[in-house]
Design a protein around this motif. Structure first.
Motif, PDB file in Angstrom:
ATOM      1  N   UNK A   1       0.864  -1.177   0.000  1.00 45.95           N
ATOM      2  CA  UNK A   1       0.000   0.000   0.000  1.00 45.95           C
ATOM      3  C   UNK A   1       0.902   1.230   0.000  1.00 45.95           C
ATOM      4  N   UNK A   2       0.426   2.328  -0.542  1.00 44.84           N
ATOM      5  CA  UNK A   2       1.196   3.574  -0.498  1.00 44.84           C
ATOM      6  C   UNK A   2       1.175   4.199   0.893  1.00 44.84           C
ATOM      7  N   UNK A   3       0.044   4.042   1.573  1.00 44.61           N
ATOM      8  CA  UNK A   3      -0.092   4.595   2.914  1.00 44.61           C
ATOM      9  C   UNK A   3      -1.073   3.750   3.707  1.00 44.61           C
ATOM     10  N   UNK A   4      -1.067   3.935   4.998  1.00 42.74           N
ATOM     11  CA  UNK A   4      -1.967   3.190   5.879  1.00 42.74           C
ATOM     12  C   UNK A   4      -3.403   3.676   5.674  1.00 42.74           C
TER      13      UNK A   4
ATOM     14  N   UNK B   1      -4.294   5.440   9.581  1.00 43.61           N
ATOM     15  CA  UNK B   1      -3.619   6.651  10.074  1.00 43.61           C
ATOM     16  C   UNK B   1      -2.939   7.449   8.965  1.00 43.61           C
ATOM     17  N   UNK B   2      -2.984   6.963   7.731  1.00 47.61           N
ATOM     18  CA  UNK B   2      -2.394   7.617   6.553  1.00 47.61           C
ATOM     19  C   UNK B   2      -0.882   7.791   6.679  1.00 47.61           C
ATOM     20  N   UNK B   3      -0.244   6.864   7.383  1.00 43.99           N
ATOM     21  CA  UNK B   3       1.218   6.854   7.492  1.00 43.99           C
ATOM     22  C   UNK B   3       1.795   6.436   6.138  1.00 43.99           C
ATOM     23  N   UNK B   4       2.740   7.195   5.633  1.00 41.36           N
ATOM     24  CA  UNK B   4       3.346   6.940   4.317  1.00 41.36           C
ATOM     25  C   UNK B   4       4.348   5.794   4.428  1.00 41.36           C
ATOM     26  N   UNK B   5       4.159   4.751   3.614  1.00 44.12           N
ATOM     27  CA  UNK B   5       5.069   3.608   3.623  1.00 44.12           C
ATOM     28  C   UNK B   5       6.239   3.790   2.665  1.00 44.12           C
ATOM     29  N   UNK B   6       6.179   4.760   1.798  1.00 40.61           N
ATOM     30  CA  UNK B   6       7.282   5.053   0.870  1.00 40.61           C
ATOM     31  C   UNK B   6       8.015   6.282   1.373  1.00 40.61           C
ATOM     32  N   UNK B   7       8.996   6.054   2.220  1.00 41.18           N
ATOM     33  CA  UNK B   7       9.692   7.166   2.869  1.00 41.18           C
ATOM     34  C   UNK B   7      10.435   8.048   1.874  1.00 41.18           C
TER      35      UNK B   7
ATOM     36  N   UNK C   1      14.368   3.614  -0.408  1.00 42.95           N
ATOM     37  CA  UNK C   1      14.291   3.305   1.024  1.00 42.95           C
ATOM     38  C   UNK C   1      14.396   1.807   1.286  1.00 42.95           C
ATOM     39  N   UNK C   2      13.773   1.001   0.451  1.00 42.39           N
ATOM     40  CA  UNK C   2      13.723  -0.442   0.687  1.00 42.39           C
ATOM     41  C   UNK C   2      14.931  -1.191   0.142  1.00 42.39           C
ATOM     42  N   UNK C   3      15.924  -0.518  -0.354  1.00 37.15           N
ATOM     43  CA  UNK C   3      17.133  -1.210  -0.807  1.00 37.15           C
ATOM     44  C   UNK C   3      17.818  -1.912   0.358  1.00 37.15           C
ATOM     45  N   UNK C   4      17.749  -1.336   1.514  1.00 36.67           N
ATOM     46  CA  UNK C   4      18.341  -1.957   2.695  1.00 36.67           C
ATOM     47  C   UNK C   4      17.640  -3.241   3.094  1.00 36.67           C
TER      48      UNK C   4
ATOM     49  N   UNK D   1      10.194  -5.722   8.239  1.00 36.01           N
ATOM     50  CA  UNK D   1      11.232  -5.492   9.262  1.00 36.01           C
ATOM     51  C   UNK D   1      11.941  -4.164   9.039  1.00 36.01           C
ATOM     52  N   UNK D   2      12.275  -3.877   7.793  1.00 38.87           N
ATOM     53  CA  UNK D   2      12.958  -2.620   7.473  1.00 38.87           C
ATOM     54  C   UNK D   2      12.066  -1.426   7.814  1.00 38.87           C
ATOM     55  N   UNK D   3      10.790  -1.534   7.483  1.00 44.09           N
ATOM     56  CA  UNK D   3       9.846  -0.453   7.776  1.00 44.09           C
ATOM     57  C   UNK D   3       9.676  -0.286   9.284  1.00 44.09           C
TER      58      UNK D   3
END
Length: 118
Positions: free
Chosen positions: A34-37, A40-46, A50-53, A107-109
């Motif tokens: 998802x792009x956001x929750x 709570x509309x928390x953004x998952x794409x910082x 970001x997710x390379x780690x 886990x990274x998130x």
């Protein structure tokens, strides 16, 4: 970090919304984040990349799985340098790839949500 919320694929901030579109981490169908929750509309794409780690986390998960499978093969009585052990280890990692992909990203998130938000 709550392990139960992590396994349930919940948002790291509110623990109510889903991070992936599929509710279960154990599905073998490809799924997108998802792009956001939804709660709570928390953004998952910082940020871009970001997710390379999460690749390193996925590598660690796969290595741990291979070690456990190898030890199980040895405990069942196969030879320590047997080709069958290698094939079984690779097969298990390939079968668990969808789980590892989702778990590594979660886990990274979870690791960096509180650090970035503070």
């Amino acid at each position: 970090m709550s392990f139960i919320h992590l396994i349930q694929n919940k948002c790291p901030k509110c623990h109510k919304g889903q991070v992936f579109r599929a509710k279960s981490l154990f599905t073998f169908r490809p799924t997108a984040m998802q792009n956001e929750c939804s709660q709570c509309h928390h953004n998952f794409s910082k940020e871009p990349g970001f997710y390379w780690g999460a690749m390193y986390v996925s590598y660690g998960l796969a290595t741990a799985e291979m070690a456990l499978v190898y030890l199980c093969c040895i405990a069942l009585g196969t030879n320590a340098l047997d080709f069958i052990n290698l094939v079984v280890c690779i097969a298990v990692v390939l079968i668990l790839f969808p789980f590892n992909f989702r778990m590594a990203r979660l886990l990274w998130l979870y690791l960096f949500t509180n650090v970035i938000e503070s």
